[in-house]
Scaffold this active site. Structure first.
Site, mmCIF file in Angstrom:
data_model
loop_
_atom_site.group_PDB
_atom_site.id
_atom_site.type_symbol
_atom_site.label_atom_id
_atom_site.label_comp_id
_atom_site.label_asym_id
_atom_site.label_seq_id
_atom_site.Cartn_x
_atom_site.Cartn_y
_atom_site.Cartn_z
ATOM 1 C CG HIS A 25 -25.201 -7.417 27.645
ATOM 2 N ND1 HIS A 25 -24.801 -7.302 28.955
ATOM 3 C CD2 HIS A 25 -25.751 -8.649 27.519
ATOM 4 C CE1 HIS A 25 -25.083 -8.429 29.588
ATOM 5 N NE2 HIS A 25 -25.671 -9.264 28.735
ATOM 6 C CG ASP B 170 -30.870 -13.695 23.066
ATOM 7 O OD1 ASP B 170 -30.775 -14.912 23.289
ATOM 8 O OD2 ASP B 170 -31.340 -12.877 23.879
HETATM 9 C C1 LIG Z 1 -29.376 -13.001 26.732
HETATM 10 C C2 LIG Z 1 -29.882 -11.626 26.950
HETATM 11 O O1 LIG Z 1 -30.801 -11.422 27.680
HETATM 12 S S1 LIG Z 1 -29.015 -10.421 26.195
HETATM 13 C C3 LIG Z 1 -30.175 -9.101 26.019
HETATM 14 C C4 LIG Z 1 -31.241 -9.451 25.015
HETATM 15 N N1 LIG Z 1 -32.086 -8.273 24.730
HETATM 16 C C5 LIG Z 1 -32.084 -7.657 23.538
HETATM 17 O O2 LIG Z 1 -31.367 -8.012 22.623
HETATM 18 C C6 LIG Z 1 -33.049 -6.519 23.395
HETATM 19 C C7 LIG Z 1 -32.398 -5.306 22.708
HETATM 20 N N2 LIG Z 1 -31.472 -4.650 23.589
HETATM 21 C C8 LIG Z 1 -31.896 -3.826 24.580
HETATM 22 O O3 LIG Z 1 -33.085 -3.508 24.713
HETATM 23 C C9 LIG Z 1 -30.873 -3.247 25.538
HETATM 24 O O4 LIG Z 1 -29.623 -3.179 24.917
HETATM 25 C C10 LIG Z 1 -30.759 -4.098 26.830
HETATM 26 C C11 LIG Z 1 -32.129 -4.315 27.452
HETATM 27 C C12 LIG Z 1 -30.137 -5.457 26.534
HETATM 28 C C13 LIG Z 1 -29.860 -3.360 27.795
HETATM 29 O O5 LIG Z 1 -30.509 -2.165 28.154
HETATM 30 P P1 LIG Z 1 -29.715 -0.945 28.801
HETATM 31 O O6 LIG Z 1 -28.806 -1.445 29.848
HETATM 32 O O7 LIG Z 1 -30.727 0.054 29.174
HETATM 33 O O8 LIG Z 1 -28.861 -0.465 27.560
HETATM 34 P P2 LIG Z 1 -27.853 0.765 27.452
HETATM 35 O O9 LIG Z 1 -27.823 1.549 28.728
HETATM 36 O O10 LIG Z 1 -26.586 0.234 26.922
HETATM 37 O O11 LIG Z 1 -28.550 1.628 26.326
HETATM 38 C C14 LIG Z 1 -27.862 2.696 25.804
HETATM 39 C C15 LIG Z 1 -28.620 3.350 24.690
HETATM 40 O O12 LIG Z 1 -28.605 2.499 23.546
HETATM 41 C C16 LIG Z 1 -29.905 2.276 23.096
HETATM 42 N N3 LIG Z 1 -29.987 0.877 22.738
HETATM 43 C C17 LIG Z 1 -29.594 -0.161 23.514
HETATM 44 N N4 LIG Z 1 -29.852 -1.306 22.877
HETATM 45 C C18 LIG Z 1 -30.410 -0.967 21.703
HETATM 46 C C19 LIG Z 1 -30.893 -1.726 20.623
HETATM 47 N N5 LIG Z 1 -30.866 -3.064 20.658
HETATM 48 N N6 LIG Z 1 -31.405 -1.092 19.564
HETATM 49 C C20 LIG Z 1 -31.434 0.252 19.530
HETATM 50 N N7 LIG Z 1 -30.993 1.010 20.536
HETATM 51 C C21 LIG Z 1 -30.490 0.414 21.604
HETATM 52 C C22 LIG Z 1 -30.792 2.544 24.281
HETATM 53 O O13 LIG Z 1 -32.085 2.909 23.886
HETATM 54 C C23 LIG Z 1 -30.064 3.646 24.971
HETATM 55 O O14 LIG Z 1 -30.361 4.848 24.318
HETATM 56 P P3 LIG Z 1 -30.619 6.174 25.174
HETATM 57 O O15 LIG Z 1 -29.376 6.368 25.974
HETATM 58 O O16 LIG Z 1 -30.873 7.178 24.122
HETATM 59 O O17 LIG Z 1 -31.812 5.819 26.002
HETATM 60 O O1 LIG Z 2 -26.880 -10.518 31.733
HETATM 61 C C1 LIG Z 2 -27.908 -10.040 31.227
HETATM 62 O O2 LIG Z 2 -28.433 -8.964 31.582
HETATM 63 C C2 LIG Z 2 -28.586 -10.737 30.116
HETATM 64 C C3 LIG Z 2 -27.803 -11.854 29.539
HETATM 65 O O3 LIG Z 2 -26.935 -11.678 28.725
HETATM 66 C C4 LIG Z 2 -28.075 -13.199 30.024
HETATM 67 O O4 LIG Z 2 -28.883 -13.373 30.939
HETATM 68 O O5 LIG Z 2 -27.485 -14.152 29.475
#
Ligand SMILES: CC(=O)SCCNC(=O)CCNC(=O)[C@H](O)C(C)(C)COP(=O)(O)OP(=O)(O)OC[C@H]1O[C@@H](n2cnc3c(N)ncnc32)[C@H](O)[C@@H]1OP(=O)(O)O
Ligand SMILES: O=C([O-])CC(=O)C(=O)O
Length: 374
Positions: A260, A311
């Site tokens: 997240h 999700d």
């Molecule tokens: C309701 C919603 O919208 S909730 C979000 C739904 N999205 C997802 O589930 C997609 C998968 N998750 C992601 O892509 C990311 O966690 C996001 C987009 C939600 C957040 O992105 P960021 O804020 O950039 O994440 P964050 O800074 O915590 O990432 C830290 C590290 O963990 C890694 N990481 C984060 N999420 C994941 C994941 N799901 N799988 C593998 N690695 C991950 C990133 O690549 C990053 O690595 P790095 O530092 O080597 O580049």
């Molecule tokens: O807050 C976010 O970045 C994504 C999320 O969890 C939402 O929109 O429900």
């Protein structure tokens, strides 16, 4: 991961405005709507009460709720012109594109002519989204033109009724209710910020929501519930889940439904939807998907200190209720329209056009060479 400092990329950690609607990652379980904790809302109220709260700033009294629900029921029907458009969208279109087009087209035939109409247009969209989605889905997949005006008491039941052609069970109605509450609002997430940027130009409500749908569609945001289902669908058991995830992590692939942008240790919505997924698995009489999901959760925390977001367990929960995977993210729209539109109103009430700056990283100033010399 827990200790990772938030850097500025993606505007992470930067304050981009004010809101009274929601806290993410602050007091209590970490998520509140107008001061009410998400856990208490999920236990005690209906989605319609949350929708009313987001639109008005307070929970409704009984008479207000009755009137609100009665109004929403009268707004479930679709004009013929919109049905004609929906019938022309191919069966293999993505349902999020259908939602986007449905919203945009409604904005042509029932436009928001001035901002005093905002509340009426918000109620229209909230009531019409399940009808838009399922009119198209049932027409293109089952070859029927459904009647979208049902007498179901809730939006969740109305959705399941249109999808399955029968009134849903109490369990399924309750799960939909909770799911819609969990997805309703989340501060300055990408799709809501899209809506606010659009609102800041003093554009109309339908444009704000259409843009927000486009932002929600991607797999890094709302599209993750669909992507999570694609990940777990064919996993035979928990051990296969573990092997698959270990391989993906080794190859540095993203696991959709985990991590997240704001929460660092857990997403407070996860435990709630996970609990419902477990109940549904028992009712369904096959816990494979639930067991696989739990193992994914264990592996991701053990290996990467990453946790399921809202999700991940939605995937198994929706699947157990017989909802086709490609309809998962449109359900998010049916709910988040309440948050988006509340933010549009909040932006309008205290507006300055949102227009940040950029650090320039392009070439130094130079002269245009003649075509023959390039
Ligand atoms: C309701 C919603 O919208 S909730 C979000 C739904 N999205 C997802 O589930 C997609 C998968 N998750 C992601 O892509 C990311 O966690 C996001 C987009 C939600 C957040 O992105 P960021 O804020 O950039 O994440 P964050 O800074 O915590 O990432 C830290 C590290 O963990 C890694 N990481 C984060 N999420 C994941 C994941 N799901 N799988 C593998 N690695 C991950 C990133 O690549 C990053 O690595 P790095 O530092 O080597 O580049
Ligand atoms: O807050 C976010 O970045 C994504 C999320 O969890 C939402 O929109 O429900």
């Amino acid at each position: 991961m827990v200790d990772k400092k938030l850097s500025g990329a993606g505007l992470r950690g930067q304050v981009a405005g004010e809101t009274a609607l929601c806290t993410v990652g602050k007091s209590g379980s970490g998520l509140t709507y107008y001061g009410y904790d998400i856990k208490e809302l999920a236990e005690k109220v209906s989605f319609e009460e949350v929708a009313y709260l987001l639109a008005n700033g307070e929970l409704p009294k009984q008479a207000e709720l009755d009137a609100y629900k009665a109004r929403l029921k009268t707004l479930r029907g679709l004009p013929q012109a919109l049905k004609d458009v929906l019938e022309r969208i191919p069966a293999d279109a993505h349902p999020m594109d259908v939602m986007r087009t449905g919203c945009s087209f409604l904005g042509n035939i029932e436009p928001e002519e001035d901002f005093s109409q905002a509340d009426a247009k918000i109620e229209r969209l909230l009531a019409a989204f399940p009808s838009i989605l399922l009119y198209w889905y049932r027409f293109t997949h089952d070859n029927v033109r459904i009647e979208t005006e049902t007498d179901d008491d809730s939006i969740g039941a109305h959705f399941l009724h249109l999808l399955h052609d029968k009134k849903p069970s109490k369990l399924h109605t309750d799960v939909m209710n909770t799911s819609l509450i969990l997805y309703a609002e989340h501060e300055f997430n990408a799709s809501t910020f899209t809506a606010r940027v659009c609102a800041s130009t003093l554009s109309d409500l339908f444009s704000c929501v259409t843009g927000a749908i486009g932002s929600l569609r991607g797999p890094l945001h709302g599209g993750a519930n669909e992507a999570a289902m694609d990940l777990i669908r064919d996993m035979k058991d928990a051990d296969e889940a573990e092997r698959t995830l270990m391989g993906m992590l080794e190859r540095k692939e993203k696991i959709m439904g985990f991590g997240h942008a704001v929460y660092r240790e857990f997403d407070p919505r996860n435990d709630i939807i996970k609990g419902w997924s477990e109940k549904l698995a028992q009712e369904f009489g096959d816990s494979r998907l639930y067991d696989v999901s739990v193992r994914c959760e264990d592996v991701m925390w053990r290996e990467k200190k990453l946790f399921p977001n809202a999700d991940f367990f939605h995937a198994s929960a929706y699947h157990y209720m017989g909802i086709p995977t490609k309809l998962f993210t449109p359900i998010f729209v049916m709910s988040r329209v309440t948050g988006w539109t509340a933010h549009v109103k909040e932006q309008r009430a205290n507006n300055r056009i949102i227009r940040p700056s950029a650090d320039y990283i392009g070439p130094a100033p130079r002269q245009v060479p003649a075509l023959a010399n390039r």
